[in-house]
Scaffold this motif. Structure first.
Motif, PDB file in Angstrom:
ATOM      1  N   GLY A  10       0.819  -1.214   0.000  1.00  0.00           N
ATOM      2  CA  GLY A  10       0.000   0.000   0.000  1.00  0.00           C
ATOM      3  C   GLY A  10       0.848   1.256   0.000  1.00  0.00           C
ATOM      4  N   PHE A  11       1.944   1.234   0.744  1.00  0.00           N
ATOM      5  CA  PHE A  11       2.847   2.390   0.743  1.00  0.00           C
ATOM      6  C   PHE A  11       3.453   2.594  -0.638  1.00  0.00           C
ATOM      7  CE2 PHE A  11       2.953   2.189   5.435  1.00  0.00           C
ATOM      8  CZ  PHE A  11       2.832   3.539   5.707  1.00  0.00           C
ATOM      9  N   GLY A  12       3.676   1.488  -1.357  1.00  0.00           N
ATOM     10  CA  GLY A  12       4.175   1.608  -2.728  1.00  0.00           C
ATOM     11  C   GLY A  12       3.189   2.358  -3.606  1.00  0.00           C
ATOM     12  N   VAL A  13       1.881   2.127  -3.380  1.00  0.00           N
ATOM     13  CA  VAL A  13       0.843   2.838  -4.139  1.00  0.00           C
ATOM     14  C   VAL A  13       0.747   4.286  -3.683  1.00  0.00           C
ATOM     15  CG1 VAL A  13      -1.640   2.950  -4.614  1.00  0.00           C
ATOM     16  CG2 VAL A  13      -0.483   0.731  -4.549  1.00  0.00           C
ATOM     17  N   ALA A  14       0.703   4.502  -2.369  1.00  0.00           N
ATOM     18  CA  ALA A  14       0.500   5.847  -1.820  1.00  0.00           C
ATOM     19  C   ALA A  14       1.669   6.779  -2.127  1.00  0.00           C
ATOM     20  CB  ALA A  14       0.280   5.764  -0.318  1.00  0.00           C
ATOM     21  N   LEU A  15       2.880   6.219  -2.209  1.00  0.00           N
ATOM     22  CA  LEU A  15       4.064   7.051  -2.430  1.00  0.00           C
ATOM     23  C   LEU A  15       4.372   7.285  -3.905  1.00  0.00           C
ATOM     24  CD1 LEU A  15       6.388   5.630   0.383  1.00  0.00           C
ATOM     25  CD2 LEU A  15       5.302   7.882   0.311  1.00  0.00           C
ATOM     26  N   ALA A  16       3.539   6.743  -4.784  1.00  0.00           N
ATOM     27  CA  ALA A  16       3.701   7.069  -6.206  1.00  0.00           C
ATOM     28  C   ALA A  16       3.552   8.583  -6.369  1.00  0.00           C
ATOM     29  CB  ALA A  16       2.662   6.333  -7.038  1.00  0.00           C
ATOM     30  N   PRO A  17       4.391   9.222  -7.174  1.00  0.00           N
ATOM     31  CA  PRO A  17       4.386  10.697  -7.258  1.00  0.00           C
ATOM     32  C   PRO A  17       3.000  11.302  -7.476  1.00  0.00           C
ATOM     33  CG  PRO A  17       6.250   9.809  -8.462  1.00  0.00           C
ATOM     34  CD  PRO A  17       5.444   8.632  -8.019  1.00  0.00           C
ATOM     35  N   GLU A  18       2.232  10.735  -8.419  1.00  0.00           N
ATOM     36  CA  GLU A  18       0.909  11.298  -8.708  1.00  0.00           C
ATOM     37  C   GLU A  18      -0.011  11.194  -7.497  1.00  0.00           C
ATOM     38  OE1 GLU A  18      -2.622  10.955 -12.095  1.00  0.00           O
ATOM     39  OE2 GLU A  18      -1.267   9.276 -11.752  1.00  0.00           O
ATOM     40  N   ASN A  19      -0.005  10.027  -6.834  1.00  0.00           N
ATOM     41  CA  ASN A  19      -0.869   9.836  -5.668  1.00  0.00           C
ATOM     42  C   ASN A  19      -0.455  10.734  -4.510  1.00  0.00           C
ATOM     43  OD1 ASN A  19      -2.233   7.893  -7.095  1.00  0.00           O
ATOM     44  ND2 ASN A  19      -1.118   6.174  -6.195  1.00  0.00           N
ATOM     45  N   LEU A  20       0.849  10.923  -4.355  1.00  0.00           N
ATOM     46  CA  LEU A  20       1.355  11.784  -3.279  1.00  0.00           C
ATOM     47  C   LEU A  20       0.954  13.234  -3.510  1.00  0.00           C
ATOM     48  CD1 LEU A  20       3.002  11.323  -0.705  1.00  0.00           C
ATOM     49  CD2 LEU A  20       5.062  11.891  -1.997  1.00  0.00           C
ATOM     50  N   ILE A  21       1.054  13.685  -4.753  1.00  0.00           N
ATOM     51  CA  ILE A  21       0.704  15.069  -5.089  1.00  0.00           C
ATOM     52  C   ILE A  21      -0.784  15.325  -4.861  1.00  0.00           C
ATOM     53  CG2 ILE A  21       0.470  16.709  -7.003  1.00  0.00           C
ATOM     54  CD1 ILE A  21       3.091  15.511  -8.129  1.00  0.00           C
ATOM     55  N   PHE A  22      -1.623  14.410  -5.358  1.00  0.00           N
ATOM     56  CA  PHE A  22      -3.070  14.606  -5.204  1.00  0.00           C
ATOM     57  C   PHE A  22      -3.511  14.396  -3.761  1.00  0.00           C
ATOM     58  CE2 PHE A  22      -3.141  14.257  -9.839  1.00  0.00           C
ATOM     59  CZ  PHE A  22      -4.073  15.246 -10.151  1.00  0.00           C
ATOM     60  N   GLY A  23      -2.802  13.549  -3.025  1.00  0.00           N
ATOM     61  CA  GLY A  23      -3.095  13.406  -1.611  1.00  0.00           C
ATOM     62  C   GLY A  23      -2.802  14.692  -0.853  1.00  0.00           C
ATOM     63  N   LEU A  24      -1.673  15.331  -1.172  1.00  0.00           N
ATOM     64  CA  LEU A  24      -1.313  16.602  -0.540  1.00  0.00           C
ATOM     65  C   LEU A  24      -2.302  17.696  -0.926  1.00  0.00           C
ATOM     66  CD1 LEU A  24       0.721  18.256   1.118  1.00  0.00           C
ATOM     67  CD2 LEU A  24       2.049  18.594  -0.982  1.00  0.00           C
ATOM     68  N   MET A  25      -2.695  17.711  -2.204  1.00  0.00           N
ATOM     69  CA  MET A  25      -3.668  18.708  -2.657  1.00  0.00           C
ATOM     70  C   MET A  25      -5.017  18.506  -1.957  1.00  0.00           C
ATOM     71  SD  MET A  25      -4.868  19.618  -6.567  1.00  0.00           S
ATOM     72  CE  MET A  25      -5.905  18.169  -6.791  1.00  0.00           C
ATOM     73  N   GLY A  26      -5.415  17.229  -1.806  1.00  0.00           N
ATOM     74  CA  GLY A  26      -6.672  16.942  -1.123  1.00  0.00           C
ATOM     75  C   GLY A  26      -6.639  17.372   0.332  1.00  0.00           C
ATOM     76  N   ALA A  27      -5.514  17.139   1.004  1.00  0.00           N
ATOM     77  CA  ALA A  27      -5.385  17.542   2.411  1.00  0.00           C
ATOM     78  C   ALA A  27      -5.476  19.056   2.552  1.00  0.00           C
ATOM     79  CB  ALA A  27      -4.056  17.037   2.974  1.00  0.00           C
ATOM     80  N   PHE A  28      -4.850  19.784   1.639  1.00  0.00           N
ATOM     81  CA  PHE A  28      -4.878  21.246   1.684  1.00  0.00           C
ATOM     82  C   PHE A  28      -6.285  21.777   1.414  1.00  0.00           C
ATOM     83  CE2 PHE A  28      -4.412  25.413  -0.401  1.00  0.00           C
ATOM     84  CZ  PHE A  28      -3.722  26.103   0.594  1.00  0.00           C
ATOM     85  N   LEU A  29      -6.917  21.269   0.334  1.00  0.00           N
ATOM     86  CA  LEU A  29      -8.263  21.719  -0.006  1.00  0.00           C
ATOM     87  C   LEU A  29      -9.259  21.333   1.087  1.00  0.00           C
ATOM     88  CD1 LEU A  29      -8.446  20.851  -3.822  1.00  0.00           C
ATOM     89  CD2 LEU A  29      -8.229  23.120  -2.790  1.00  0.00           C
ATOM     90  N   GLY A  30      -9.078  20.166   1.656  1.00  0.00           N
ATOM     91  CA  GLY A  30      -9.963  19.720   2.717  1.00  0.00           C
ATOM     92  C   GLY A  30      -9.894  20.627   3.934  1.00  0.00           C
ATOM     93  N   THR A  31      -8.696  21.050   4.283  1.00  0.00           N
ATOM     94  CA  THR A  31      -8.534  21.954   5.425  1.00  0.00           C
ATOM     95  C   THR A  31      -9.207  23.294   5.155  1.00  0.00           C
ATOM     96  OG1 THR A  31      -6.417  20.893   5.923  1.00  0.00           O
ATOM     97  CG2 THR A  31      -6.862  22.989   7.002  1.00  0.00           C
ATOM     98  N   LEU A  32      -9.072  23.796   3.930  1.00  0.00           N
ATOM     99  CA  LEU A  32      -9.740  25.045   3.562  1.00  0.00           C
ATOM    100  C   LEU A  32     -11.254  24.899   3.656  1.00  0.00           C
ATOM    101  CD1 LEU A  32      -7.715  26.269   0.444  1.00  0.00           C
ATOM    102  CD2 LEU A  32      -7.539  27.078   2.792  1.00  0.00           C
ATOM    103  N   ILE A  33     -11.766  23.790   3.127  1.00  0.00           N
ATOM    104  CA  ILE A  33     -13.213  23.558   3.147  1.00  0.00           C
ATOM    105  C   ILE A  33     -13.707  23.404   4.578  1.00  0.00           C
ATOM    106  CG2 ILE A  33     -14.996  21.834   2.568  1.00  0.00           C
ATOM    107  CD1 ILE A  33     -13.407  21.401  -0.079  1.00  0.00           C
ATOM    108  N   GLY A  34     -12.953  22.674   5.396  1.00  0.00           N
ATOM    109  CA  GLY A  34     -13.348  22.478   6.781  1.00  0.00           C
ATOM    110  C   GLY A  34     -13.377  23.764   7.579  1.00  0.00           C
ATOM    111  N   ALA A  35     -12.515  24.718   7.189  1.00  0.00           N
ATOM    112  CA  ALA A  35     -12.453  25.997   7.910  1.00  0.00           C
ATOM    113  C   ALA A  35     -13.669  26.871   7.649  1.00  0.00           C
ATOM    114  CB  ALA A  35     -11.182  26.756   7.527  1.00  0.00           C
ATOM    115  N   LEU A  36     -14.370  26.624   6.541  1.00  0.00           N
ATOM    116  CA  LEU A  36     -15.529  27.448   6.193  1.00  0.00           C
ATOM    117  C   LEU A  36     -16.750  26.959   6.950  1.00  0.00           C
ATOM    118  CD1 LEU A  36     -15.021  27.661   2.330  1.00  0.00           C
ATOM    119  CD2 LEU A  36     -14.620  29.468   4.003  1.00  0.00           C
ATOM    120  N   PRO A  37     -17.344  27.774   7.802  1.00  0.00           N
ATOM    121  CA  PRO A  37     -18.524  27.340   8.565  1.00  0.00           C
ATOM    122  C   PRO A  37     -19.654  26.896   7.649  1.00  0.00           C
ATOM    123  CG  PRO A  37     -17.675  29.423   9.404  1.00  0.00           C
ATOM    124  CD  PRO A  37     -16.954  29.160   8.115  1.00  0.00           C
TER     125      PRO A  37
END
Length: 507
Positions: A10-37
């Motif tokens: 699973g780490f081999g899948v998660a650490l693939a460059p594309e998955n890592l980039i979109f995972g980071l983007m999702g975490a960032f966007l999710g935090t922004l969305i969560g901050a909005l009441p």
């Protein structure tokens, strides 16, 4: 050892460059969305599903990105709770009780940092629990027959949100409405049902259209009604001054909250709200007179944050192993899996092991990414609260329209999505919840399929539905899920109403 091997893959899948980039983007966007009441993780994931399809992402990449959005939104919900005393979503309500008093005392940065650390601990505990529990539960679920699965789906409907204080009868009405919508189209025998001669309805209702319409479009309509044009006046954030002794001080509270949250998340229908509540309540009882809960006690921030983040990861357990969502957001993620032609359940751990373990590994990595993002970049997330909603909501709605059109290239789907949005707006005005509708729409076809299969095996004898001990146990659990909210719900509501009064007294 077998689980460890799968996790390494699973780490081999998660650490693939594309998955890592979109995972980071999702975490960032999710935090922004969560901050909005008011938006919350369910809306955030629903809005971004069309984006995942329009980008043509691989199934594992899309799921990793949207799971990261889910985790990030749970983190982000604390920001407006602490700075504005407005919960980003329902589970973040308990964070207001001590987070906002800390901010009023000039300790907003410390409160935000403490909540980030506690969220990390709660999510980490729950992800480890997911790794240990999910394979065992998946193996157990292989013994389920069609009758047991039918009863399991009833458990999902009966327990959904009931214990968190929602009106049980309105939950039933919403679930029935979702099941009715799920029957539209051509059934297994070739009979048309509720198509009204419209060719586009022959294949039934697209999950994604319904989800985006019910959540995103209805939210825009509510905004138009309220005409909330201005941004919120944010509280100033001081420089973070958090020592290791402060972290050690909140660590026991975070661990206890994370464990309780994970247990609450695994229970279908309990969810993050219950995890947050019991985490705070138990911590208050344990600390007793040594604490100053309601007046800015850091443990009063750590416990509910660990609880609601632990519950969010715990809710993935029933979704991945049984195909039954443990929360509203996992119901949306379930729709994504079905749309990708992936069948959630015990067989997913063998047929789609790379996707399952890739997502679990991505959760582990995402916890560390979110901790890194949330402490040094908190100033960016805070500034978002001052942006007027009149600019933000139309943008996210436009993203939804473009994403839906890019999937089907037909204007009928856009009209259909708007129709769902208007329907969702009306239902919300009537205080009828939307998540059971989505659940009925998602589980309806499989529920009908298992019922037909059971009837075929028994030559039409209904007794097959309660012929085994496991099926009887599930029927009993479903009955309790309908009855207990009438007993437990009022008690929890009284307790949750009494807690904020202590905040006012402390102020």
């Amino acid at each position: 050892m077998e689980t460890l091997g799968f996790l390494i893959d699973g780490f081999g899948v998660a650490l693939a460059p594309e998955n890592l980039i979109f995972g980071l983007m999702g975490a960032f966007l999710g935090t922004l969305i969560g901050a909005l009441p008011g938006l919350g993780p369910s809306n955030g994931v629903a809005i971004l599903i069309p984006l995942a399809f329009s980008l043509g992402l691989a199934p594992e990449t899309a799921l990793i990105m949207l799971t990261s959005v889910y985790a990030g939104a749970m983190y982000g919900g604390r920001i407006s709770s602490i700075l504005l005393n407005i919960p980003g979503d329902e589970p973040a309500m308990m964070t207001c009780l001590d987070g906002y008093p800390m901010a009023q005392k000039g300790k907003a940065a410390e409160a935000l940092a403490i909540s980030a650390v506690a969220s990390f601990v709660g999510s980490l505990i729950a992800t480890i629990g997911l790794i240990l529990v999910a394979p065992v539960l998946a193996d157990f679920a292989l013994s389920f027959g069609p009758a047991e699965y039918f009863a399991l789906f009833l458990v999902a409907f009966a327990t959904l949100g009931g214990i968190t204080g929602k009106n049980p009868m309105k939950m039933v009405v919403a679930a029935c409405l979702g099941l009715m919508i799920s029957t539209m189209g051509i059934d297994n025998t070739g009979v048309q049902r509720y198509t009204f001669g419209v060719l586009e309805l022959y294949e039934g209702v697209d999950f994604i259209l319904a989800i985006v319409g019910l959540f995103a479009i209805s939210e825009l309509l509510f905004f138009i009604e309220e005409k909330a044009g201005g941004g919120k006046q944010k509280m100033s954030v001081n420089k973070i001054d958090l020592s290791w002794s402060d972290i050690r001080h909140i660590m026991p509270s975070s661990i206890r909250g994370g464990i309780l949250g994970f247990i609450a998340g695994v229970l279908p229908g309990a969810g993050a709200s219950l995890g947050s509540f019991i985490g705070y309540t138990l911590e208050k009882k344990i600390v007793g007179k040594k604490g100053y809960f309601g007046q800015g006690d850091p443990r009063g921030v750590a416990a509910p944050e660990a609880g609601n983040n632990g519950a969010s990861s715990g809710a993935l357990v029933p979704m991945l192993t049984l195909g039954v969502p443990g929360s509203g957001t996992t119901a949306v993620l379930l729709a994504l899996l079905i749309s990708l032609n992936i069948t959630p359940g015990p067989l997913m751990f063998t047929q789609n092991a790379d996707i399952v373990w890739g997502v679990i590994a991505a959760l582990l990595i995402g916890n560390f990414l979110l901790l890194i993002l949330n402490i040094p970049m908190v100033g960016i997330f805070v500034k978002l609260l001052s942006v007027p909603p009149m600019f933000l909501l139309p943008i996210v709605t436009m993203i939804a329209f473009v994403g839906i059109y890019s999937i089907s290239n037909t204007t009928f789907d856009l009209y259909f999505m708007v129709a769902f949005g208007v329907g969702g707006y009306i239902l919300r005005k009537l205080e009828i919840p939307l998540v059971p509708i989505i659940l009925g729409l998602l589980l309806g076809p499989e529920m009908e399929k298992n019922l037909r299969h059971a009837m075929d095996l028994s030559n039409g004898e209904w007794s097959i539905l309660w012929n085994s001990g496991l099926a009887i146990g599930l029927w009993v659990f479903a009955g309790l899920g309908l009855i207990l909210p009438y007993i437990v719900g009022p008690i929890l509501r009284r307790r949750m109403k009494s807690e904020p009064s202590s905040v006012n007294e402390g102020d």
